[in-house]
Design a protein around this motif. Structure first.
Motif, PDB file in Angstrom:
ATOM      1  N   GLY A 158       9.951   2.401  -2.645  1.00 51.90           N
ATOM      2  CA  GLY A 158      10.205   3.813  -2.395  1.00 51.90           C
ATOM      3  C   GLY A 158       9.592   4.342  -1.122  1.00 51.90           C
ATOM      4  O   GLY A 158       9.337   5.543  -1.010  1.00 51.90           O
ATOM      5  N   MET A 159       9.349   3.476  -0.149  1.00 59.41           N
ATOM      6  CA  MET A 159       8.749   3.882   1.126  1.00 59.41           C
ATOM      7  C   MET A 159       9.789   3.659   2.225  1.00 59.41           C
ATOM      8  O   MET A 159      10.028   2.512   2.619  1.00 59.41           O
ATOM      9  CB  MET A 159       7.467   3.100   1.402  1.00 59.41           C
ATOM     10  N   GLY A 199      -2.233   7.524   6.614  1.00 58.77           N
ATOM     11  CA  GLY A 199      -2.279   6.933   5.275  1.00 58.77           C
ATOM     12  C   GLY A 199      -0.994   6.232   4.910  1.00 58.77           C
ATOM     13  O   GLY A 199      -1.009   5.180   4.258  1.00 58.77           O
ATOM     14  N   PHE A 200       0.141   6.793   5.315  1.00 54.30           N
ATOM     15  CA  PHE A 200       1.432   6.161   5.049  1.00 54.30           C
ATOM     16  C   PHE A 200       1.521   4.821   5.771  1.00 54.30           C
ATOM     17  O   PHE A 200       1.976   3.825   5.210  1.00 54.30           O
ATOM     18  CB  PHE A 200       2.554   7.095   5.503  1.00 54.30           C
ATOM     19  N   ARG A 201       1.048   4.797   7.031  1.00 53.33           N
ATOM     20  CA  ARG A 201       1.097   3.546   7.793  1.00 53.33           C
ATOM     21  C   ARG A 201       0.223   2.473   7.138  1.00 53.33           C
ATOM     22  O   ARG A 201       0.627   1.308   7.034  1.00 53.33           O
ATOM     23  CB  ARG A 201       0.640   3.803   9.227  1.00 53.33           C
ATOM     24  N   ARG A 202      -0.989   2.866   6.727  1.00 54.54           N
ATOM     25  CA  ARG A 202      -1.872   1.889   6.077  1.00 54.54           C
ATOM     26  C   ARG A 202      -1.242   1.343   4.799  1.00 54.54           C
ATOM     27  O   ARG A 202      -1.319   0.146   4.514  1.00 54.54           O
ATOM     28  CB  ARG A 202      -3.226   2.526   5.774  1.00 54.54           C
ATOM     29  N   LEU A 248       8.734  -0.091  11.985  1.00 55.86           N
ATOM     30  CA  LEU A 248       8.003  -1.137  11.270  1.00 55.86           C
ATOM     31  C   LEU A 248       7.780  -2.349  12.168  1.00 55.86           C
ATOM     32  O   LEU A 248       6.724  -2.986  12.099  1.00 55.86           O
ATOM     33  CB  LEU A 248       8.771  -1.538  10.015  1.00 55.86           C
ATOM     34  N   ARG A 249       8.746  -2.668  13.017  1.00 56.79           N
ATOM     35  CA  ARG A 249       8.598  -3.803  13.936  1.00 56.79           C
ATOM     36  C   ARG A 249       7.399  -3.592  14.866  1.00 56.79           C
ATOM     37  O   ARG A 249       6.592  -4.492  15.087  1.00 56.79           O
ATOM     38  CB  ARG A 249       9.880  -3.988  14.750  1.00 56.79           C
ATOM     39  N   ARG A 250       7.283  -2.372  15.404  1.00 56.53           N
ATOM     40  CA  ARG A 250       6.159  -2.085  16.309  1.00 56.53           C
ATOM     41  C   ARG A 250       4.832  -2.187  15.563  1.00 56.53           C
ATOM     42  O   ARG A 250       3.856  -2.733  16.092  1.00 56.53           O
ATOM     43  CB  ARG A 250       6.313  -0.695  16.920  1.00 56.53           C
ATOM     44  N   TRP A 251       4.785  -1.648  14.339  1.00 53.27           N
ATOM     45  CA  TRP A 251       3.549  -1.726  13.576  1.00 53.27           C
ATOM     46  C   TRP A 251       3.173  -3.166  13.263  1.00 53.27           C
ATOM     47  O   TRP A 251       2.008  -3.553  13.377  1.00 53.27           O
ATOM     48  CB  TRP A 251       3.702  -0.950  12.268  1.00 53.27           C
ATOM     49  N   MET A 252       4.165  -3.978  12.872  1.00 52.53           N
ATOM     50  CA  MET A 252       3.887  -5.376  12.530  1.00 52.53           C
ATOM     51  C   MET A 252       3.457  -6.178  13.753  1.00 52.53           C
ATOM     52  O   MET A 252       2.583  -7.045  13.661  1.00 52.53           O
ATOM     53  CB  MET A 252       5.131  -5.996  11.875  1.00 52.53           C
ATOM     54  N   LEU A 253       4.049  -5.907  14.910  1.00 53.84           N
ATOM     55  CA  LEU A 253       3.631  -6.584  16.137  1.00 53.84           C
ATOM     56  C   LEU A 253       2.194  -6.246  16.477  1.00 53.84           C
ATOM     57  O   LEU A 253       1.405  -7.114  16.881  1.00 53.84           O
ATOM     58  CB  LEU A 253       4.564  -6.195  17.289  1.00 53.84           C
ATOM     59  N   VAL A 285       2.001   1.099   4.063  1.00 51.41           N
ATOM     60  CA  VAL A 285       3.126   0.227   4.394  1.00 51.41           C
ATOM     61  C   VAL A 285       2.624  -1.141   4.833  1.00 51.41           C
ATOM     62  O   VAL A 285       3.111  -2.189   4.367  1.00 51.41           O
ATOM     63  CB  VAL A 285       3.987   0.870   5.492  1.00 51.41           C
ATOM     64  N   LEU A 286       1.635  -1.179   5.714  1.00 52.48           N
ATOM     65  CA  LEU A 286       1.135  -2.460   6.221  1.00 52.48           C
ATOM     66  C   LEU A 286       0.444  -3.264   5.121  1.00 52.48           C
ATOM     67  O   LEU A 286       0.494  -4.494   5.122  1.00 52.48           O
ATOM     68  CB  LEU A 286       0.180  -2.210   7.390  1.00 52.48           C
ATOM     69  N   LYS A 287      -0.190  -2.564   4.183  1.00 48.83           N
ATOM     70  CA  LYS A 287      -0.815  -3.267   3.064  1.00 48.83           C
ATOM     71  C   LYS A 287       0.246  -3.970   2.214  1.00 48.83           C
ATOM     72  O   LYS A 287       0.087  -5.136   1.823  1.00 48.83           O
ATOM     73  CB  LYS A 287      -1.609  -2.280   2.214  1.00 48.83           C
ATOM     74  N   LEU A 288       1.362  -3.286   1.965  1.00 50.09           N
ATOM     75  CA  LEU A 288       2.444  -3.898   1.201  1.00 50.09           C
ATOM     76  C   LEU A 288       3.067  -5.067   1.952  1.00 50.09           C
ATOM     77  O   LEU A 288       3.413  -6.094   1.358  1.00 50.09           O
ATOM     78  CB  LEU A 288       3.511  -2.848   0.873  1.00 50.09           C
ATOM     79  N   VAL A 289       3.220  -4.907   3.266  1.00 54.32           N
ATOM     80  CA  VAL A 289       3.805  -5.985   4.066  1.00 54.32           C
ATOM     81  C   VAL A 289       2.921  -7.228   3.989  1.00 54.32           C
ATOM     82  O   VAL A 289       3.410  -8.353   3.845  1.00 54.32           O
ATOM     83  CB  VAL A 289       3.986  -5.532   5.529  1.00 54.32           C
ATOM     84  N   ARG A 290       1.596  -7.028   4.065  1.00 55.24           N
ATOM     85  CA  ARG A 290       0.684  -8.178   3.997  1.00 55.24           C
ATOM     86  C   ARG A 290       0.738  -8.846   2.622  1.00 55.24           C
ATOM     87  O   ARG A 290       0.768 -10.066   2.518  1.00 55.24           O
ATOM     88  CB  ARG A 290      -0.748  -7.721   4.280  1.00 55.24           C
ATOM     89  N   GLU A 291       0.727  -8.041   1.573  1.00 55.35           N
ATOM     90  CA  GLU A 291       0.600  -8.595   0.226  1.00 55.35           C
ATOM     91  C   GLU A 291       1.917  -9.142  -0.328  1.00 55.35           C
ATOM     92  O   GLU A 291       1.925 -10.169  -1.020  1.00 55.35           O
ATOM     93  CB  GLU A 291       0.071  -7.512  -0.706  1.00 55.35           C
TER      94      GLU A 291
END
Length: 405
Positions: A102-103, A67-70, A110-115, A72-78
């Motif tokens: 606050g995350m 859930g934390f990963r989802r 984060l680099r690995r997740w974004m890749l 974070v990635l949602k914020l990165v996209r938006e």
């Protein structure tokens, strides 16, 4: 066991038979000397099963919650994933996630997740400095491979492409002449090398669709690594494919082309060779033994880094084309404009809408596999016509037997 673990078993077995030293095993399996000694100790005490990774089947204790990963990635996209040139890099995005949202997350995580999600891509900001590369020190560490289009038969026969494999450490050469630089031309040359010397560790090739291609935009977004048919063959053999950035990067095989375009052409002229078959027979019987005896260099280190060649049956399973397809509701598999009717008795093994692999060999043999099992099939020619009652169907619709052996 994984392919890497099986490779370690093979190498350490060679250490046990005193064919290799532990320091050579470390280089072959790609670990430090200290780690190689640990692996060697576990192999002596527990055998092959001692090399299995201790963490198999267990989740990492330090993994972030899903859930934390989802989130974070949602914020990165938006918030931080605007268009190319405007989107935030992993380091900057990690800073803003911590200060604004606050995350807290490490920039490399984060680099690995974004890749993986296609939200970031590796880019070189400047051209790398290039210098002359020394030969590899062991025979079998690296083999350069390339095709050369030339008038090899000097108008006595058809033009062709010479597939050239040159050992980086020794300049040992393997040649095959064919019509084009195709998958089968490259596969046949590689197979000839393996039957003579064993399986090399790596191949140095061009960026071509035959060997290795750049990913499409969709593959980049999915984070997928494109694999060609030849690349899949090498993957099964444990051969790493290295794509050269320029012809100069694999200069050894490029210069080797010039040697053969001089010496080989003159020798075939004297023999009055006029076909590719005659040329390949001459290459194996006379030219290559003489050329390698004269021009082969001695590797800096005596240890041979080729892996043992697979059996003939294993090589047959490697050197084939594989295409993944879906079984239709009518139990028909469609591949390359051909229709294959899977027989009903195979239903318990391959349900409709399941994935199968259509395998094709150079001689035209076709097999259909489902989870490693061969399925019996018949090929359908033409389409089923509509006929009125009392009329016989057209003979154009027929089924030819083609059951897998």
């Amino acid at each position: 066991m994984s392919q890497r673990e099986l490779r370690r078993v093979e190498v350490l077995a060679r250490v046990k038979s005193k064919e290799l030293k532990v320091v050579d095993a470390a280089s072959l399996v790609g670990v430090s000397y200290r780690q190689a000694k640990r692996l060697w100790k576990r192999y002596r005490e527990q055998g092959a099963k001692g090399l299995r990774h201790r963490g198999v089947g267990r989740a990492s204790a330090r993994a972030k919650p899903a859930g934390f990963r989802r989130g974070v990635l949602k914020l990165v996209r938006e918030k931080y994933g605007a268009g190319e040139g405007e989107r935030f890099g992993p380091t900057l995005a990690a800073e803003h996630l911590a200060s604004e949202d606050g995350m807290r997350i490490d920039a490399e995580t984060l680099r690995r997740w974004m890749l993986t999600e296609g939200l970031w891509s590796r880019r070189r900001k400047r051209k790398p400095y290039r210098q002359r590369r020394e030969r590899r020190r062991h025979f079998g560490e690296l083999v350069q491979m390339d095709g050369s289009f030339h008038d090899w038969l000097e108008q006595r026969g058809a033009d062709g492409c010479m597939i050239n494999m040159t050992g980086d450490a020794t300049s040992e050469v393997e040649l095959r002449l064919g019509e084009e630089e195709t998958i089968w031309a490259a596969a046949n040359t590689l197979r000839a090398w393996i039957e003579k010397h064993g399986v090399p560790q790596a191949l140095y090739v061009d960026w071509k669709n035959v060997y290795k291609r750049a990913p499409t935009q969709r593959e980049q977004l999915r984070g997928e690594e494109p694999v060609t048919q030849f690349g899949r063959m090498c993957e099964k053999l444990g051969i790493e494919i290295i794509a050269a950035g320029s012809p100069q990067a694999k200069g050894r095989v490029e210069r080797n082309h010039g040697t053969h375009q001089d010496r080989l052409i003159k020798k075939m002229r004297r023999k009055k060779i006029g076909t590719h078959e005659q040329a390949n027979l001459y290459l194996q019987q006379e030219y290559l033994p003489e050329h390698n005896r004269r021009f082969r260099s001695t590797a800096a280190e005596a240890q041979n880094y080729h892996h043992q060649a697979p059996s003939e049956a294993e090589l047959r399973e490697v050197f084939r084309l594989e295409t993944e397809r879906i079984i239709g509701h009518d139990w028909v598999v469609r591949c390359d404009n051909r229709l294959f009717q899977v027989q009903a008795q195979s239903r318990k093994y391959a349900p409709a809408q399941s994935k199968v692999v259509v395998c094709e060999w150079q001689d035209g043999t076709v097999e259909i596999e489902y989870r490693g099992r061969k399925l019996p099939w018949k090929e359908i020619f033409g389409t089923a016509p509509r006929v009125s009652a009392g009329l016989k169907p057209s003979p154009l619709f027929r089924v030819a037997a083609g059951a897998a052996p």
